[in-house]
Write an enzyme that holds these catalytic residues in place. Structure first.
Site, PDB file in Angstrom:
ATOM      1  N   ASP A   1       2.166  -7.235   2.298  1.00 47.49           N
ATOM      2  CA  ASP A   1       3.313  -6.317   2.346  1.00 47.49           C
ATOM      3  C   ASP A   1       3.620  -5.871   3.773  1.00 47.49           C
ATOM      4  OD1 ASP A   1       3.591  -6.485  -0.387  1.00 47.49           O
ATOM      5  OD2 ASP A   1       2.338  -4.736  -0.780  1.00 47.49           O
TER       6      ASP A   1
ATOM      7  N   ARG B   1      11.771 -12.099   2.112  1.00 48.06           N
ATOM      8  CA  ARG B   1      11.426 -11.326   3.316  1.00 48.06           C
ATOM      9  C   ARG B   1      11.342 -12.189   4.574  1.00 48.06           C
ATOM     10  NH1 ARG B   1       7.225  -6.925   0.644  1.00 48.06           N
ATOM     11  NH2 ARG B   1       8.890  -5.546  -0.077  1.00 48.06           N
TER      12      ARG B   1
HETATM   13  C1  S3P Z   1       0.617  -5.489  -5.632  1.00 46.80           C
HETATM   14  C2  S3P Z   1       0.344  -6.793  -5.338  1.00 46.80           C
HETATM   15  C3  S3P Z   1       1.139  -7.592  -4.388  1.00 46.80           C
HETATM   16  C4  S3P Z   1       1.969  -6.705  -3.478  1.00 46.80           C
HETATM   17  C5  S3P Z   1       2.688  -5.625  -4.235  1.00 46.80           C
HETATM   18  C6  S3P Z   1       1.697  -4.742  -4.972  1.00 46.80           C
HETATM   19  C7  S3P Z   1      -0.235  -4.795  -6.627  1.00 46.80           C
HETATM   20  O1  S3P Z   1       2.015  -8.412  -5.109  1.00 46.80           O
HETATM   21  O2  S3P Z   1       2.900  -7.484  -2.754  1.00 46.80           O
HETATM   22  O3  S3P Z   1       3.436  -4.823  -3.346  1.00 46.80           O
HETATM   23  O4  S3P Z   1      -0.154  -3.552  -6.722  1.00 46.80           O
HETATM   24  O5  S3P Z   1      -1.005  -5.477  -7.309  1.00 46.80           O
HETATM   25  P1  S3P Z   1       1.570  -9.855  -5.670  1.00 46.80           P
HETATM   26  O6  S3P Z   1       0.503  -9.653  -6.658  1.00 46.80           O
HETATM   27  O7  S3P Z   1       2.795 -10.451  -6.282  1.00 46.80           O
HETATM   28  O8  S3P Z   1       1.115 -10.614  -4.455  1.00 46.80           O
END
Ligand code: S3P
Length: 437
Positions: free
Chosen positions: A324, A355
């Site tokens: 992120d 992004r």
């Molecule tokens: C998150 C996992 C990530 C991250 C998102 C929050 C989470 O996504 O980018 O902001 O809370 O498990 P992905 O699991 O799709 O990588």
């Protein structure tokens, strides 16, 4: 969030002050969901102020859970693993992928039917990745070409599954583990690349036996379908992903000093600190302790000194630990002597916006030297100039480019700045309160 709000950013000399960050978004979602399916009453403090976390609370309320909210304090009256009620309305997950993917895992094991919707961005994000394993476990899910709206008809006869993650996604891992809590037997998720492990840590806090072993194919995480969650109290750490904007900004502006306390320092989230330090950022961690199974500490960042690294490529396993933070890391790269190259980040194309393309396009508007790849980008050392920035309704793009505006010559306008509220509603007020000159 339909009103398009533009915010103007002027260059800053430095940033000084103490910042109170919102509660961690990933941990807040899980706290509200797990407390809802626990037995007994849980109290959650420093719950995230973000719109995404509010979506989770609204969904759990629609599923019949009483949640009392007093600012950042929640009292969740858990209904137990099987106690959710069929919702009379659609479950609106807003912009939040975590809400949709994790709640789907919970709903797969409930014998009720629910419909989940999201905003335009969320409706464009891939849901096949969760539909596959949940269907294999026995849930019936209909979607629109692999996208939300999702209609989930769960069953209390879910089959256990051993599932190897095809992508490094903590949301997908958590979704399958949550379904596993209601399956008949042991469910195992194998992750070749470690992703954030808040689900595993927090389930243990609720009394669930989460087993982890490392093998040749990666980390195997298992839960049993006979697990029961017991209510507990949770103090949510401050969000390191929100801290990242100020860590990057203050590092680049000589004379800066920013202090942020109680920040979550889970090693699956701190890739950004490791990389900023590799480039010469002065980040100190003090008052380290553990709260609710999560390491926390105070971050003190000061600016000054040259930034850059001979090893300026960020790739491989660390990318999952800063996924992120790539937008702000790319902006940071413009202020270094070496520039930065970020690869193995193809997942960024299917986040709240594409992004990679959003960062590359906006950096170019500011006059930066950028090369875009399918799985990342390279940013050269660049003198930025103020520009009109498109947030693409993506909170992290809006905030990353507000920071870019501090480094630029002239004024920068962030269109769609209100999207910051998705993770950090106080961002622009905090930024102006610590910006000097
Ligand atoms: C998150 C996992 C990530 C991250 C998102 C929050 C989470 O996504 O980018 O902001 O809370 O498990 P992905 O699991 O799709 O990588």
């Amino acid at each position: 969030m339909s009103r398009i709000k533009a915010v103007k950013i002027s260059p800053a000399e430095n940033l000084t002050g103490t910042i109170k960050l919102p509660g961690d978004k990933s941990i807040s979602h899980r706290a509200a969901m797990f407390a809802a399916i626990a037995e007994g009453t849980s109290r959650i403090s420093n719950f995230g102020s973000s719109a995404d976390c509010a979506s989770t609370v609204d969904c759990m309320r629609s599923l019949g859970v009483r949640i009392d909210r007093d600012g950042s304090d929640l009292t969740v009256h858990g209904v137990g693993k099987k106690g959710l009620a069929e919702p009379s309305e659609t479950l609106d997950c807003g912009n939040s992928g975590t809400t949709m993917r994790l709640i789907s895992g919970i709903l797969a094991g409930q014998s009720l039917t629910s419909r989940l919707i999201g905003d335009e961005s969320l409706s464009g994000r891939p849901m096949k990745r969760i539909i596959g394993p949940l269907t294999e476990m026995g849930a019936t899910i209909s979607a629109v070409d692999g996208h939300a709206p999702l209609t989930i008809s769960g069953t209390n006869r879910l089959k256990p599954l051993t599932f190897q993650l095809p992508v490094a996604s903590a949301q997908l891992k958590s979704c399958v583990l949550l379904a596993g809590l209601n399956a008949h037997g042991e469910t195992t998720v194998i992750e070749p690349v470690p992703t954030r492990d808040h689900t595993e840590r927090m389930l243990r806090g609720f009394g669930v036996d989460v087993r982890e072993v490392s093998g040749p194919d990666g980390r195997r995480v298992s839960v049993s379908g006979d697990a029961r969650l017991q209510a507990t109290d949770i103090q949510v750490p401050s969000d390191v992903s929100s801290a990242a904007f100020f860590l990057a900004a203050a590092s680049c502006l000589p004379g800066s000093r920013i202090e942020m306390s109680g920040v979550g320092l889970n090693p699956t989230r701190t890739g950004i600190i490791e990389i900023l330090r590799r480039f010469g950022s002065k980040i100190e961690v003090v008052d380290e302790t553990v709260s609710g199974g999560e390491p926390i500490g105070t971050l003190i960042v000061s600016g000054g000194g040259p930034l850059g690294s001979q090893h300026n490529r960020v790739d491989g396993a660390i990318v999952a630990n800063l996924i992120d933070e790539v937008p702000i890391l790319a902006v940071f790269g413009t202020q270094t002597e070496s520039g930065i190259e970020i690869r193995d980040a193809g997942e960024l194309r299917i986040k709240e916006s594409d992004r990679i393309s959003a960062v590359a396009g906006n950096l170019r508007r500011m006059g930066a030297d950028v090369e875009e790849f399918e799985d990342g980008l390279r940013v050269g050392p660049s003198k930025l100039k103020g520009a009109l920035i498109d947030s693409f309704h993506d909170h992290r793009i809006a905030m990353a480019f507000a920071i870019a505006g501090l480094f630029a010559e002239g004024e920068t306008t962030i269109n769609g700045a209100e999207s910051a509220a998705v993770s950090f509603p106080e961002f622009f007020d905090v930024l102006s309160s610590v910006s000097n000159g």
